[in-house]
Enzyme design. Structure first.
Site, PDB file in Angstrom:
ATOM      1  N   ASP A  18       1.083   9.569  -8.582  1.00 47.76           N
ATOM      2  CA  ASP A  18       0.306   9.206  -9.770  1.00 47.76           C
ATOM      3  C   ASP A  18      -0.592   8.015  -9.422  1.00 47.76           C
ATOM      4  O   ASP A  18      -0.738   7.663  -8.251  1.00 47.76           O
ATOM      5  CB  ASP A  18       1.240   8.901 -10.956  1.00 47.76           C
ATOM      6  N   PHE A  19      -1.137   7.364 -10.413  1.00 48.39           N
ATOM      7  CA  PHE A  19      -2.076   6.271 -10.179  1.00 48.39           C
ATOM      8  C   PHE A  19      -1.438   5.069  -9.476  1.00 48.39           C
ATOM      9  O   PHE A  19      -2.134   4.225  -8.935  1.00 48.39           O
ATOM     10  CB  PHE A  19      -2.698   5.823 -11.505  1.00 48.39           C
TER      11      PHE A  19
END
Length: 136
Positions: A18-19
């Site tokens: 994810d980020f």
């Protein structure tokens, strides 16, 4: 195979994260799926062969119980450990873990059902024997 378990190494790539560069929770589902597929290959059963040679036979996930216990990071090398836990007529439960070294990051019990044309069918005896340990 390592004793009663199949062990599959998996590297974490950017696409799995994810980020924050941690593995996105849904990516673990793909890792677990690969572990189940490779367990079948290890006992000399390819899912494509089951489907082609046994009239459309397939395994489908019926239920998953997942505990997310830790986070893997980009570039980690993980192992997916898969073992047969319980064998039933048309289904089986597999115990799976995703580990980084000895640390268990994800633990899952996965029930898969054997189906043909959308209906549950008994797991073939040859496959049942290959996946059943003598003490189970």
């Amino acid at each position: 195979m390592d004793g009663d378990a199949h062990v599959l190494p998996v590297r974490v790539y950017y696409e799995d994260t994810d980020f924050s560069a941690r593995v996105y929770h849904a990516s673990y589902l793909r890792f677990l799926e690969r572990g189940r597929t490779e367990l079948l290959r290890a006992v000399e059963v390819a899912q494509s062969d089951l489907h082609a040679q046994m009239g459309g036979l397939a395994f489908v996930v019926r239920r998953m119980n997942i505990d997310f216990l830790g986070a893997a990071l980009m570039d980690d090398v993980l192992t997916v450990v898969t073992r047969s836990k319980e064998m039933r007529g048309a289904s089986m439960i597999l115990a799976q873990e995703v580990r980084r070294g000895e640390e268990v990051l994800v633990a899952a019990d996965v029930m898969v059902a054997c189906v043909r044309e959308g209906r549950a069918v008994r797991i073939p005896d040859k496959l049942r024997a290959a996946l059943t340990l003598p003490d189970r």
